[in-house]
Design a protein around this motif. Structure first.
Motif, PDB file in Angstrom:
ATOM      1  N   LEU A 170      12.003 -12.743  -1.882  1.00 61.38           N
ATOM      2  CA  LEU A 170      11.244 -14.625  -0.992  1.00 61.38           C
ATOM      3  C   LEU A 170      12.541 -15.619  -3.117  1.00 61.38           C
ATOM      4  O   LEU A 170      12.671 -15.203  -3.918  1.00 61.38           O
ATOM      5  N   GLY A 171      12.940 -16.376  -2.211  1.00 65.16           N
ATOM      6  CA  GLY A 171      13.146 -17.667  -3.873  1.00 65.16           C
ATOM      7  C   GLY A 171      12.017 -18.341  -3.630  1.00 65.16           C
ATOM      8  O   GLY A 171      11.167 -17.957  -3.089  1.00 65.16           O
ATOM      9  N   GLU A 172      12.358 -19.448  -4.522  1.00 63.30           N
ATOM     10  CA  GLU A 172      11.424 -20.027  -5.147  1.00 63.30           C
ATOM     11  C   GLU A 172      10.380 -20.930  -4.070  1.00 63.30           C
ATOM     12  O   GLU A 172       9.143 -20.915  -4.475  1.00 63.30           O
ATOM     13  N   SER A 173      11.605 -21.222  -3.192  1.00 61.94           N
ATOM     14  CA  SER A 173      10.472 -22.121  -1.996  1.00 61.94           C
ATOM     15  C   SER A 173       9.813 -21.297  -0.497  1.00 61.94           C
ATOM     16  O   SER A 173       9.245 -22.059  -0.100  1.00 61.94           O
ATOM     17  N   GLU A 174      10.321 -20.603  -0.774  1.00 62.24           N
ATOM     18  CA  GLU A 174      10.359 -19.522   0.400  1.00 62.24           C
ATOM     19  C   GLU A 174       8.702 -18.998   0.030  1.00 62.24           C
ATOM     20  O   GLU A 174       7.864 -18.874  -0.530  1.00 62.24           O
ATOM     21  N   THR A 175       8.286 -18.980   1.360  1.00 57.57           N
ATOM     22  CA  THR A 175       6.931 -18.639   1.789  1.00 57.57           C
ATOM     23  C   THR A 175       6.996 -17.225   2.899  1.00 57.57           C
ATOM     24  O   THR A 175       7.803 -16.810   3.856  1.00 57.57           O
ATOM     25  N   ALA A 176       6.226 -16.559   2.411  1.00 53.99           N
ATOM     26  CA  ALA A 176       5.694 -15.014   3.220  1.00 53.99           C
ATOM     27  C   ALA A 176       5.893 -15.196   4.240  1.00 53.99           C
ATOM     28  O   ALA A 176       4.891 -16.147   4.471  1.00 53.99           O
ATOM     29  N   ILE A 177       5.980 -13.912   4.755  1.00 54.56           N
ATOM     30  CA  ILE A 177       6.078 -13.979   6.184  1.00 54.56           C
ATOM     31  C   ILE A 177       4.694 -12.710   6.473  1.00 54.56           C
ATOM     32  O   ILE A 177       4.916 -11.960   5.842  1.00 54.56           O
ATOM     33  N   GLY A 178       3.338 -12.961   6.448  1.00 52.72           N
ATOM     34  CA  GLY A 178       2.309 -12.267   6.525  1.00 52.72           C
ATOM     35  C   GLY A 178       1.671 -12.541   7.676  1.00 52.72           C
ATOM     36  O   GLY A 178       1.027 -13.989   7.965  1.00 52.72           O
ATOM     37  N   VAL A 179       0.769 -11.628   8.014  1.00 51.73           N
ATOM     38  CA  VAL A 179      -0.828 -11.822   8.286  1.00 51.73           C
ATOM     39  C   VAL A 179      -2.288 -11.350   8.315  1.00 51.73           C
ATOM     40  O   VAL A 179      -2.073  -9.949   7.538  1.00 51.73           O
ATOM     41  N   GLY A 180      -3.803 -11.934   8.034  1.00 49.79           N
ATOM     42  CA  GLY A 180      -4.923 -10.724   7.640  1.00 49.79           C
ATOM     43  C   GLY A 180      -5.311 -10.427   9.159  1.00 49.79           C
ATOM     44  O   GLY A 180      -4.713 -11.409  10.195  1.00 49.79           O
ATOM     45  N   THR A 181      -5.683  -9.607   9.257  1.00 53.11           N
ATOM     46  CA  THR A 181      -6.407  -8.472   9.783  1.00 53.11           C
ATOM     47  C   THR A 181      -7.567  -8.158   9.380  1.00 53.11           C
ATOM     48  O   THR A 181      -7.981  -7.837   8.666  1.00 53.11           O
ATOM     49  N   VAL A 222     -12.715  -4.782  -1.559  1.00 55.74           N
ATOM     50  CA  VAL A 222     -13.450  -5.760  -0.434  1.00 55.74           C
ATOM     51  C   VAL A 222     -14.254  -5.222   0.325  1.00 55.74           C
ATOM     52  O   VAL A 222     -13.410  -4.330   0.954  1.00 55.74           O
ATOM     53  N   TYR A 223     -15.292  -6.425   0.540  1.00 60.31           N
ATOM     54  CA  TYR A 223     -15.926  -5.083   2.030  1.00 60.31           C
ATOM     55  C   TYR A 223     -14.995  -4.974   3.413  1.00 60.31           C
ATOM     56  O   TYR A 223     -14.761  -5.700   2.781  1.00 60.31           O
ATOM     57  N   ALA A 224     -15.655  -3.746   4.284  1.00 61.63           N
ATOM     58  CA  ALA A 224     -14.544  -3.804   5.132  1.00 61.63           C
ATOM     59  C   ALA A 224     -15.158  -4.941   6.038  1.00 61.63           C
ATOM     60  O   ALA A 224     -15.218  -5.569   5.835  1.00 61.63           O
ATOM     61  N   GLY A 225     -13.517  -4.816   6.614  1.00 63.20           N
ATOM     62  CA  GLY A 225     -13.012  -6.236   7.502  1.00 63.20           C
ATOM     63  C   GLY A 225     -12.033  -6.598   6.973  1.00 63.20           C
ATOM     64  O   GLY A 225     -12.035  -8.253   7.901  1.00 63.20           O
ATOM     65  N   ILE A 226     -11.013  -6.583   6.327  1.00 59.32           N
ATOM     66  CA  ILE A 226      -9.603  -7.110   5.849  1.00 59.32           C
ATOM     67  C   ILE A 226      -8.543  -6.247   5.109  1.00 59.32           C
ATOM     68  O   ILE A 226      -8.466  -5.011   4.495  1.00 59.32           O
ATOM     69  N   GLY A 227      -7.830  -6.608   5.744  1.00 64.22           N
ATOM     70  CA  GLY A 227      -6.025  -5.623   6.179  1.00 64.22           C
ATOM     71  C   GLY A 227      -5.379  -7.188   5.950  1.00 64.22           C
ATOM     72  O   GLY A 227      -5.782  -7.951   5.662  1.00 64.22           O
ATOM     73  N   TRP A 228      -3.965  -6.615   5.484  1.00 60.67           N
ATOM     74  CA  TRP A 228      -2.572  -7.377   5.320  1.00 60.67           C
ATOM     75  C   TRP A 228      -1.478  -6.576   6.205  1.00 60.67           C
ATOM     76  O   TRP A 228      -1.405  -5.911   6.133  1.00 60.67           O
ATOM     77  N   CYS A 229      -0.780  -7.305   7.150  1.00 62.61           N
ATOM     78  CA  CYS A 229       0.153  -6.999   6.982  1.00 62.61           C
ATOM     79  C   CYS A 229       1.834  -7.782   6.988  1.00 62.61           C
ATOM     80  O   CYS A 229       1.714  -8.997   6.534  1.00 62.61           O
TER      81      CYS A 229
END
Length: 493
Positions: A113-124, A282-289
């Motif tokens: 990622l560049g200095e001003s770039e935002t990452a591509i991802g999602v919470g699951t 964290v307690y059950a119920g959170i993942g990330w891609c």
């Protein structure tokens, strides 16, 4: 003097204790909604009492999932439990916290990622959903490439090791992708990169590597896989990518093994999933891609909705879900920081070594897990002729411990393993106590008769029948001998 008078004959249930009320003394229907309402305290007591029969989460050593968080985070969870995460326009701060988490994790995984770039991802809701989303992105990207080349795109496949979690089998079955599994072998319980690359063909949408095998915690060699696959892509003209299933290891490797190359530092790694509810603490119920770049997530998979307010891009299998776990993940990331996570992971690893050394001193077990990997200890009996790992697991439940026993996948299914997962709340005292209780279980099992293997039941039954026949013959001979001796005695003066 004022005299107070009670109303004679009145009945106020509030003066009775919960256990004396008719709601607790009379059983409720189990599978039908009751006809009448009951008081809130009675409903609470009935449910709370039944839940007491569940196992203690702190002693559930089968699970990788977090079972303890700080009270301050518990308060944040309860304060946000009524917020629907999908209402981004109504809860913009929650959405912002989710985006911050995505970017923090992407940087942790060395996304380009560049200095001003935002990452591509999602919470699951967990790594299972994250893997489904990553798999769909790979499938659509492969389909688009094959269509552009005028080639058939109806037979996609994915290459994994036989040690993958069941969610990969679900993805393959639900979304009609052939699953090509690299079989395990005795003493090698993760995917062999060389064999994996041999299975890759033009229809392979990706190769999935596991950073932290569920079976023994071992990290697969993603660097070697990347190098071998790069060579094959160059020879064939393909561009087969890699997905890293870092459900367990994604929040371990950056802190314990910072020089290990497994993440976006490797050019073929296009997406990574991680479970926030495992070593993300964290307690059950959170993942990330997390995806490497925007181009690795096909735009046609992203939906844009506006009936909850402003335009909202979304890429999920679910719609409504709670905000609590997202907020809890953000709390842990800023509360602990790199230093805090590193300290916790080092402590978990040290406690795993305490348990491992205690087991080795007994001289009864082979250690199947590796020192480098997820902090867990997987072990099997050196001699299982009298008693097996399943019996040990059963005996440990008598002390409150939940320690799973399981057989390895093909072609190592003859190996049975016990596994203890070391989490943040598993202290050194717990490790030492577990060693003592395993010794007690072994002593008690040694005092019992040997188990009967299933395959030997028929043979033992035949042997018992034969022994019974011999006893009958011996008894008949004994009776005959007594009769003969009696006759001889009668002829003596």
């Amino acid at each position: 003097m004022v005299l107070s008078h009670g109303v004679g004959g009145s009945s106020d249930e509030s003066v009775h204790s919960t256990f004396a009320s008719r709601y607790v003394r009379t059983s409720l229907p189990r599978f039908r909604m009751p006809e009448q309402s009951i008081p809130k305290d009675a409903a609470y007591q009935i449910i709370n009492d039944e839940l007491m029969l569940d196992g203690n989460p702190r002693l559930n050593l089968a699970s990788f999932v977090t079972t303890w968080m700080e009270p301050e985070c518990d308060k944040l969870i309860m304060a946000s439990v009524n917020k629907n995460y999908v209402d981004m326009d109504e809860y913009p701060v929650t959405t912002e916290l989710q985006n911050r988490c995505v970017n923090m994790i992407a940087h942790l995984f060395n996304a380009p990622l560049g200095e001003s770039e935002t990452a591509i991802g999602v919470g699951t809701v967990g790594s299972s959903e994250a893997i489904m989303l990553a798999g769909l992105a790979f499938k659509r990207r492969w389909q688009n490439k094959m269509k552009a080349a005028g080639k058939p795109c109806d037979k996609p496949n994915i290459v994994t090791g036989a040690n993958v979690q069941v969610c990969w089998e679900k993805f393959a079955r639900y979304f009609e992708v052939e699953l090509k599994e690299v079989k395990l072998r005795d003493g090698y319980y993760v995917m062999d990169p060389e064999k994996a690359v041999e299975l890759v063909d033009e229809n392979t949408i990706c190769v999935a590597a596991i950073l932290g095998s569920t079976l023994n915690g071992e990290f697969e060699d993603v660097k070697l896989l990347n190098d071998l696959l790069t060579k094959k892509n160059a020879e064939t003209g393909w561009d087969t990518p890699i997905h890293v299933d870092a459900a367990s290891g994604g929040f371990i490797a950056p802190f314990l093994y910072p020089d290990l190359e497994w993440d976006f530092r490797l050019p073929l790694v296009k997406s990574i999933n991680v479970s926030g509810h495992k070593y993300g603490l964290v307690y059950a119920g959170i993942g990330w891609c997390i995806w490497r770049t925007k181009e690795d997530l096909p735009e046609e998979l992203i939906f844009h909705i506006n009936y909850l307010g402003a335009d909202q891009p979304t890429f999920t299998l679910n719609f409504s879900k709670g905000s609590s776990q997202v907020i809890a993940q953000y709390y842990q990331l800023i509360r602990l920081g790199f230093e805090g996570y590193k300290n916790i992971m080092e402590n978990c690893q040290e406690n795993a070594m305490v348990l491992k050394q205690g087991l080795e001193k007994m001289g009864r077990f082979n250690i199947v897990s590796k020192d480098n990997g997820v902090p867990l200890v997987a072990f099997s009996l050196k001699d299982s002729s009298r008693h097996n790992e399943f019996e040990i697991s059963d005996f440990l439940r008598r002390f409150g411990w939940i320690v799973p026993a399981y057989t390895m996948p093909p072609d190592a299914q003859h190996v049975t393993v016990l596994r203890v997962v070391i989490r943040e709340d598993f202290s050194r005292t717990f490790a030492e106590r577990l060693v003592v209780d395993i010794e007690k279980a072994l002593h008690e099992l040694d005092a019992l008769p040997a188990r009967v293997p299933n395959g030997d039941i028929a043979a033992l039954a035949a042997a018992a029948e034969s022994e019974t026949q011999k006893q009958k013959e011996r008894q008949a001979i004994s009776i005959w001998k007594r009769a003969v001796l009696a006759k001889k005695t009668n002829g003596v003066c």
